[in-house]
Structures are given as C-alpha cells and as structure tokens.
Design a protein around this motif. Structure first.
Motif, PDB file in Angstrom:
ATOM      1  N   SER A 165       0.389  -1.238  -0.004  1.00 25.51           N
ATOM      2  CA  SER A 165      -0.113  -0.373  -0.217  1.00 25.51           C
ATOM      3  C   SER A 165       0.999   1.362   0.079  1.00 25.51           C
ATOM      4  O   SER A 165       0.402   2.524  -0.196  1.00 25.51           O
ATOM      5  CB  SER A 165      -0.695  -0.281   1.161  1.00 25.51           C
ATOM      6  N   SER A 222       8.606  -6.329   2.054  1.00 29.28           N
ATOM      7  CA  SER A 222       6.972  -7.650   2.246  1.00 29.28           C
ATOM      8  C   SER A 222       7.238  -7.644   0.649  1.00 29.28           C
ATOM      9  O   SER A 222       8.031  -8.863  -0.028  1.00 29.28           O
ATOM     10  CB  SER A 222       6.255  -6.816   2.722  1.00 29.28           C
ATOM     11  N   ARG A 227      -5.175 -13.287   1.883  1.00 27.36           N
ATOM     12  CA  ARG A 227      -5.218 -12.658   0.533  1.00 27.36           C
ATOM     13  C   ARG A 227      -6.423 -12.819   0.332  1.00 27.36           C
ATOM     14  O   ARG A 227      -7.305 -11.550   0.091  1.00 27.36           O
ATOM     15  CB  ARG A 227      -4.237 -12.246   0.252  1.00 27.36           C
ATOM     16  N   GLN A 278      -9.650 -11.713   1.816  1.00 23.97           N
ATOM     17  CA  GLN A 278      -9.492 -10.206   1.709  1.00 23.97           C
ATOM     18  C   GLN A 278     -10.308  -9.529   0.592  1.00 23.97           C
ATOM     19  O   GLN A 278     -11.104  -9.135   0.459  1.00 23.97           O
ATOM     20  CB  GLN A 278      -8.348  -9.165   1.931  1.00 23.97           C
ATOM     21  N   ARG A 314      -8.871  -4.955   4.895  1.00 21.41           N
ATOM     22  CA  ARG A 314      -7.890  -4.052   5.971  1.00 21.41           C
ATOM     23  C   ARG A 314      -7.559  -4.805   7.254  1.00 21.41           C
ATOM     24  O   ARG A 314      -6.694  -4.957   8.182  1.00 21.41           O
ATOM     25  CB  ARG A 314      -7.702  -2.484   6.535  1.00 21.41           C
ATOM     26  N   GLY A 321      -6.091  -7.759   7.090  1.00 18.50           N
ATOM     27  CA  GLY A 321      -4.541  -7.988   6.867  1.00 18.50           C
ATOM     28  C   GLY A 321      -3.655  -7.406   8.371  1.00 18.50           C
ATOM     29  O   GLY A 321      -2.902  -7.645   8.517  1.00 18.50           O
ATOM     30  N   THR A 323      -3.107 -10.332  10.681  1.00 20.12           N
ATOM     31  CA  THR A 323      -1.797 -11.012  10.653  1.00 20.12           C
ATOM     32  C   THR A 323      -0.742  -9.994   9.718  1.00 20.12           C
ATOM     33  O   THR A 323       0.447 -10.091  10.166  1.00 20.12           O
ATOM     34  CB  THR A 323      -1.851 -11.371   8.402  1.00 20.12           C
ATOM     35  N   TYR A 324      -0.361  -8.479  10.328  1.00 21.96           N
ATOM     36  CA  TYR A 324       1.017  -8.008  10.377  1.00 21.96           C
ATOM     37  C   TYR A 324       1.606  -7.952  11.463  1.00 21.96           C
ATOM     38  O   TYR A 324       2.683  -7.480  11.683  1.00 21.96           O
ATOM     39  CB  TYR A 324       0.282  -6.490   9.528  1.00 21.96           C
ATOM     40  N   TYR A 346      -6.032  -3.106  -4.924  1.00 16.59           N
ATOM     41  CA  TYR A 346      -6.166  -3.489  -3.618  1.00 16.59           C
ATOM     42  C   TYR A 346      -6.286  -5.123  -4.452  1.00 16.59           C
ATOM     43  O   TYR A 346      -5.615  -6.092  -3.514  1.00 16.59           O
ATOM     44  CB  TYR A 346      -6.670  -3.798  -2.751  1.00 16.59           C
ATOM     45  N   SER A 379      -2.714  -7.767  -4.232  1.00 15.92           N
ATOM     46  CA  SER A 379      -3.000  -8.409  -3.849  1.00 15.92           C
ATOM     47  C   SER A 379      -2.675 -10.313  -4.357  1.00 15.92           C
ATOM     48  O   SER A 379      -2.119 -10.660  -4.293  1.00 15.92           O
ATOM     49  CB  SER A 379      -4.400  -8.916  -2.928  1.00 15.92           C
ATOM     50  N   LEU A 397       2.839 -13.626   8.193  1.00 20.17           N
ATOM     51  CA  LEU A 397       2.682 -13.660   7.012  1.00 20.17           C
ATOM     52  C   LEU A 397       3.930 -13.853   5.923  1.00 20.17           C
ATOM     53  O   LEU A 397       3.530 -15.072   5.091  1.00 20.17           O
ATOM     54  CB  LEU A 397       2.447 -12.531   6.132  1.00 20.17           C
TER      55      LEU A 397
END
Length: 374
Positions: free
Chosen positions: A50, A145, A182, A185, A219, A222, A225-226, A277, A281, A319
């Motif tokens: 992002s 990443s 993902r 998401q 989001r 995400g 998991t971040y 996105y 992704s 991740l």
C-alpha cells in the motif's frame, strides 16, 4: 508545500507478463540525495502493497514518509551518501498507472479490464525508472514485504543490474497461509454489494457507491496478520471498552482490540482503490521464484547473481515466516553471494520493519555503511 513526486512514461506498449499490454502508462517515483559522477551510489527501494513513493520527507514535500525514521540525512539509508529512489508500484493508485487510471482506448477507468498484473511487471516498471536515470547498476536494491518479492523478480529479470541486496520481511513465494488470508480479503471486497463488479464510484466522497464494508474487513484481516498474537496480548489483553464507547446494537464492538482495528480500517478504506488492492494482492499470491528454477525455489534463487546480501526476518512474522527468509539467504549464498542473515525477535510481527526502527536501522545502516567503506 511542493510535490516531490516525479513520473516516468513507460515504453508504449508496455508488455505484461501474463499477456496484455499498457499504452501510455507511467510510474511515480521520488528521489533523495545526489547521483555521483560514477553513477554507482544508487539505492532503489521497492515498497509493500500500500505505500506510495514518498518514503521520507524532503524539501519539496516535508510531510513524513512511510519509512521516515529509516531514510534521510545520517539515517540508516543515508541520503547524504546515497542517491535513493523509491518507486510506486505499477498497479498502485499512488501515482502510477493502475486499474483506477483511464484507459486511453476508452477514456474511462480500466477497472477490471486492466491487464492481469504480476510482480514481474512491477519489477520491470521500476527498472525502467532506474534505466531512465542513467544508472546501469544499483549499489543496493532494498525490497520490503511485497516489494521484496518484486526485488527478487528485478534481479532475475535484469541480471547484472544490482550489486547488493537487502531483503526485508519477504518470501520467495507466497505460502498457503498468506494466500488464504489474501483470498479472504479479496472475497470481502468482491462480495460487498457496493463493489458492483468493480464499477463502484472511484471518487466517491462519504456515502456514494463504494465498497467501504468490504475494504474495512479486508484491512482488519490484514492488520491482524501484520502483527503478532504476542503483541495483541501485550497491548490489549482483554480490556473492554468503556460503556459509552460501545455500539448500541447486538454483537457490537466490546473490546479495545476491536476498536483499534476499526480505527485502522477507517483510515485505510477511502485511501486505497479497491480494484488496485485486488490486483496487487493477487500479484503477491501469484509470485513464485520456483518458476525460474524448474519448480525449485532454491534453483530459482541460484539464478540471481549479486555480490552481497542481507536477509532480515522476524520470528513473530506469520505472513512471511522466518524459514522463508532462510530460504532466500541460502539460495543467494548458493549462487555465490556473501550473505548475512538477521533474525530479529521484534514482537510486532510482519509490521516490525515499520515499527522496530532501532533494530532494523542497526542492520540496514550497518550493511550500507560497510558497503560504502568497501
């Protein structure tokens, strides 16, 4: 406040890895520092999914960048010594051509007619920027990443164009857990009735036809998991919201951690285009360095020839787990690079590179300082 963002017109047509091509496409980038006479002090940074190209502040744009504490004069990525370039990924809506851009053939936004995007396309667009600046070999390529996967593609597709590499919290291929997250998401976005097969109002203000709910769930997933369970426990435990902060509806938000996720989602939802996105992704899921090594990650990595590398990972990253960083380190070493492997114990999980600046600075700054001295 000025705009430090610059644009490169990509070759037209710009061929995409999975077929299709772009006409009149461009990528946004920013630079800091000065290119020396030998043109051998360039450092390229490739970002996660992002961020924009605005990695750190500069005279034209003093607003803080996404890696503000890492890059700048006398910081780990020292812009007094290096000519630093950060490119916004092709397919991202932060200035580069993307699904929200107008298709010159129709005059309307591409939306889901945008060609299938691969991280190899992101890498080739970034290489075009470096090439346009008259740089034949980067002193160092840094990838974070998703950008770390793009960096691996860059080195594979453009042999000899990179002298050294810093790999940050990334992987040679997406593992099933990351793909599963993902895919959920993307499903949340696609199933939002306001998504409307990608035909939502791209410029919707508050209200308007826009998949706010789908983006919000994507989001939140995400953000979960971040970070790591250890950090969630340490920050929130089971603390409940004060009664006046709770939602007056059945099953409404009750815990502080829910409120935290809601805040994160609210800041993100209208700040990133949903179609972009989806494309970025999926490109992350598709990337697989084993494609270049007859089905073997190790053989694929062995096709990358650089002098030195530093591979950084964090033990709490779910991740991009540490064993995937170890794979990268072993593969680059087998290809003849001098490799330093740095395993950090930061509690922040995948996001540690954005948060645990002290430890990441020490590693990245140390590596770059030794390079300059050498």
């Amino acid at each position: 406040m000025g705009d430090a963002r610059r644009y490169l017109d990509l070759p037209s047509p710009f061929a995409m890895k999975r077929g299709g091509e772009l006409h009149g496409a461009h990528v946004a980038y920013e630079t800091w520092g000065h290119l020396n006479a030998a043109r051998d002090n360039a450092v390229l940074v490739l970002t996660g999914l992002s961020p924009s190209a605005h990695m750190t502040s500069c005279d034209e744009d003093p607003s803080p960048g996404w890696w503000q504490e890492m890059a700048g004069p006398a910081k780990a990525i020292d812009t007094g010594r290096w000519f630093v370039i950060c490119v916004n990924s092709l397919g991202s809506d932060k200035g580069s051509t993307c699904p929200a851009s107008n298709d010159p053939a129709t005059g309307d936004a591409y939306r889901l007619s945008f060609p299938e995007l691969a991280l190899e396309d992101v890498a080739n667009a970034a290489h075009a920027v470096v090439d346009s600046l008259g740089i034949t070999q980067l002193a160092c390529l840094i990838g974070c990443s998703m950008g770390g996967m793009s960096a691996l593609a860059y080195m594979l597709l453009h042999p000899g164009s990179v002298r050294t590499h810093i790999s940050v919290d990334t992987a040679p291929q997406a593992q099933p857990f990351a793909i599963a997250i993902r895919s959920l998401q993307r499903e949340a976005i696609r199933l939002d009735p306001q998504f409307n097969d990608g035909r939502y109002d791209i410029h919707a203000t508050e209200g308007g036809s826009y998949p706010d709910l789908g983006m919000s769930i994507a989001r939140k997933l995400g953000v979960i998991t971040y970070r790591s369970a250890m950090e969630w426990n340490g920050r929130f435990a089971r603390i409940r919201l004060d009664p006046e902060q709770r939602e007056d509806e059945p099953f409404g938000r009750e815990f502080q951690v829910e409120s935290y996720l809601e805040g994160h989602a609210r800041r993100f939802v209208r700040n990133f285009d949903p179609n972009c996105y989806l494309y970025l992704s999926r490109a992350s899921d598709w990337f697989d360095i084993a494609e270049y090594g007859h089905g073997s990650v190790h053989e694929g990595l062995k096709r990358i020839h650089i002098e030195q590398a530093m591979v950084i990972g964090v033990s709490t990253d779910i991740l991009f787990p540490l064993q995937q960083q170890e794979q990268i380190a072993e593969g680059l070493q087998a290809a003849g690079a001098q490799v330093e492997f740095v395993a950090l114990d930061s509690p922040q999980g995948h996001d540690a590179f954005l948060v645990d600046i002290e430890n990441y600075s020490r590693a990245i700054g140390g590596f770059l300082n030794r390079l300059a001295a050498g």
